[in-house]
Design an enzyme around this catalytic site. Structure first.
Site, PDB file in Angstrom:
ATOM      1  N   SER A 146       0.647  -1.059  -0.253  1.00 26.42           N
ATOM      2  CA  SER A 146       0.080   0.130   0.053  1.00 26.42           C
ATOM      3  C   SER A 146       0.926   1.325  -0.046  1.00 26.42           C
ATOM      4  CB  SER A 146      -1.086  -0.164   1.287  1.00 26.42           C
ATOM      5  OG  SER A 146      -2.129   0.845   0.935  1.00 26.42           O
ATOM      6  N   ASP A 300      -8.510  -6.439  -4.721  1.00 20.80           N
ATOM      7  CA  ASP A 300      -8.272  -5.037  -3.904  1.00 20.80           C
ATOM      8  C   ASP A 300      -9.338  -4.022  -4.657  1.00 20.80           C
ATOM      9  OD1 ASP A 300      -7.093  -2.463  -3.298  1.00 20.80           O
ATOM     10  OD2 ASP A 300      -5.469  -3.469  -2.870  1.00 20.80           O
ATOM     11  N   HIS A 329      -8.000  -5.327  -0.063  1.00 20.01           N
ATOM     12  CA  HIS A 329      -6.602  -4.577  -0.092  1.00 20.01           C
ATOM     13  C   HIS A 329      -6.392  -4.952   1.664  1.00 20.01           C
ATOM     14  CE1 HIS A 329      -4.045  -1.379  -0.342  1.00 20.01           C
ATOM     15  NE2 HIS A 329      -4.092  -1.178   0.884  1.00 20.01           N
TER      16      HIS A 329
END
Lengths: 355, 355
Positions: A146, A300, A329
């Site tokens: 991320s 995601d 995610h």
């Protein structure tokens, strides 16, 4: 003493870490952190050749702790018996210099006065830390998820000679406009709380309503539609989705500092390696010399597989490996028993490549 | 006179419509609308056999107007030269009886006192309207998008003998938990605005900040990641995504009534035909005798293709046809020139099937 005494940002919650000053940090946006401290944790030993160092930058709202709990250890690809692994908490993340804890030389930038920080500022600070404090000039691997992936790409583009391998999990080199809007919604959930008081609240508890709404938006975007449909939260011991929200996702965020989250969100919104090449993403990614693994998570909802594919096609010597995880995610937490074995396989393979 | 004088809910903005009272409506959740008015528009003529009637229920925040502007007309599948087409605005939608306009016999349920309404209540009211006021006992087609699809399924399950064909666009028979959470985030964006005042504001302008945040969450979920990446909003005449938000999506929602939106959102969250069968979705969908076209939009982020597929497999005599549109859910507005031709093809084919 810090502007806000928030016990969440301590060893009690995050395990041991060390605070290292990298000194005055001039920021890309024009501000300054007078005395920037980075909270770091290391595992293993740097070998004599100094060629076994791995850097892990952190993601939004996360710390080094998730890597200790989930990713790093004997038997994992990130093996302290082989590698010297350094996790560096991002600026604004609550453990490194952040709005809520700015004191001493940093008192002037506490709370709402904290300057805008860019992904590039973190990477500059990390490079200084590694070189000046740990004697590391070259990294066998940079790996992050991320916002950690954003920092990984920034490393690979900014310091190509220093990064032998790069692995970006669930994050892109150039933030997408959709992601920008998602982070905007998160930001506004917090700043709209009257208790936020323009960033001059006296406790994160003043902003609990905004932080709870912020958690509610994460519930929509952080997991996948199928996570909720399959009631995957049952595996975490909850009886209802409401109990999962109230017992996991909301308390996860409501203990955090609002200004710290906003500092990170602002930074996340603007992650973009094409800053280095006048906006030309292909040229920026073309600078990468690291052997690169691009590792999107299948479900995601905001760092989509498609967005990773588009960038991977522009990175020389890169390959795409989709990590299958219904959590979406937040699969990054490693909750699914099938998640880390995939990460270990990909990172193990990557670390085995000759450079 | 209505509790709130909101000029948006008028013919000036929605074109001609007629208000028809269907009388006292006892609601599924226990409340009552003393004198329920439905705002309707019709096109074409009911034939002598009364077998050419089409019903269109409306979606969240929408009215009959989008169908007049985009879906209905000579040359379209929904052709007034052939069919008698009735668009009925949903309860709480702002034109039919709604929190902001409840007056006269309905004064006691104005604003925050408006009772909870279910998708089933709309369908009961619509059935009464068609039977008692328009002389229609059987529908050649029910077609709706999003919450209109929820109503379409409710019709097909509740009144199987009255529905010859059904077409659900971008909406499911049983709302998903993810959708519930999305709508929850939308609701909380509004109710958290101090100007909302527990639903007793004096103008929607008091809640403009909350309505704007509500629009911001729609920006994240209503379109697709690729819509933003490809800057599809340029086709609508905007120069930046910020201009698109400020010039289109925000004003679209900020003129609306907060309580009306909340009434619809609560209803949307709980759309579920399995109410009729003790929670057994397969049995509920098994009741459908209509020839049914299930029409998800390819890039829909919340009424996902996968969720449509799962339901379609349970509906006898149904087929799945994915509508390709990069806009995602809000492709329903018909902005892409390729959208309506696909709808026309599917609805034309469906209307051509013998029953």
């Amino acid at each position: 003493m810090p502007a806000i005494d928030n016990p969440y940002y301590s060893s009690a919650f995050h395990g041991d870490y060390e605070l290292v000053s990298v000194g005055r940090l001039e920021l890309e946006e024009g501000g300054v952190i007078p005395d920037c401290h980075l909270a770091i944790t290391t595992w293993g030993q740097l070998n004599e050749a100094k060629d076994n160092a791995i850097l892990i930058p952190t993601w939004f709202s996360g710390s080094h702790q998730i890597f200790r709990d989930v990713y790093v250890g004997p038997g994992h690809a990130l093996d302290p018996d082989i590698y010297f692994i350094v996790a560096v908490n991002q600026i604004g993340g609550g453990l490194s210099t952040s709005p809520h804890n700015a004191d001493g030389a940093n008192a002037e930038i506490a709370m709402s006065r904290f300057p805008h920080v860019r992904i590039g500022d973190d990477v500059v600070a990390q490079e200084r830390l590694l070189r000046e404090h740990l004697g590391i000039d070259r990294l066998a691997l940079v790996v992050g998820g991320s916002m950690g992936a954003q920092q990984t790409y920034e490393w690979a583009v900014r310091f190509p000679d220093k990064v032998e391998r790069a692995a970006s999990i669930a994050g892109t080199a150039q933030n997408t406009p959709h992601d920008f809007l998602f982070a905007k919604a998160l930001i506004e959930a917090i700043t709209s709380d009257p208790g936020f008081a323009g960033g001059e609240y006296s406790s994160n508890a003043d902003v609990v309503a905004g932080l709870t709404r912020h958690a509610g938006i994460w519930a929509v975007m952080g997991f996948s539609t199928e996570f909720w449909k399959q009631e995957v939260w049952r595996a975490l011991g909850f009886e209802t989705k409401e109990a999962f929200l109230a017992g996991f996702l909301e308390p996860y965020f409501t203990v955090m500092d609002p200004n710290d989250l906003l500092c990170q969100a602002w930074k996340w919104q603007r992650g973009d390696v094409a800053r280095h090449t006048g906006g030309d993403l292909a040229t920026a990614l073309g600078r990468i010399t690291a052997t690169t693994y691009v590792l999107p998570i299948s479900e995601d909802m905001f760092f989509s597989v498609r967005d990773h594919e588009a960038e991977q096609a522009l990175i020389p010597g890169s390959t795409l490996h989709v990590v299958d995880d219904v959590l979406g995610h937040l699969g990054l937490f490693g909750v699914a028993p099938t998640f880390l074995p995939q990460i270990d396989q990909h990172l193990g393979e990557l670390l085995g490549t000759k450079v």
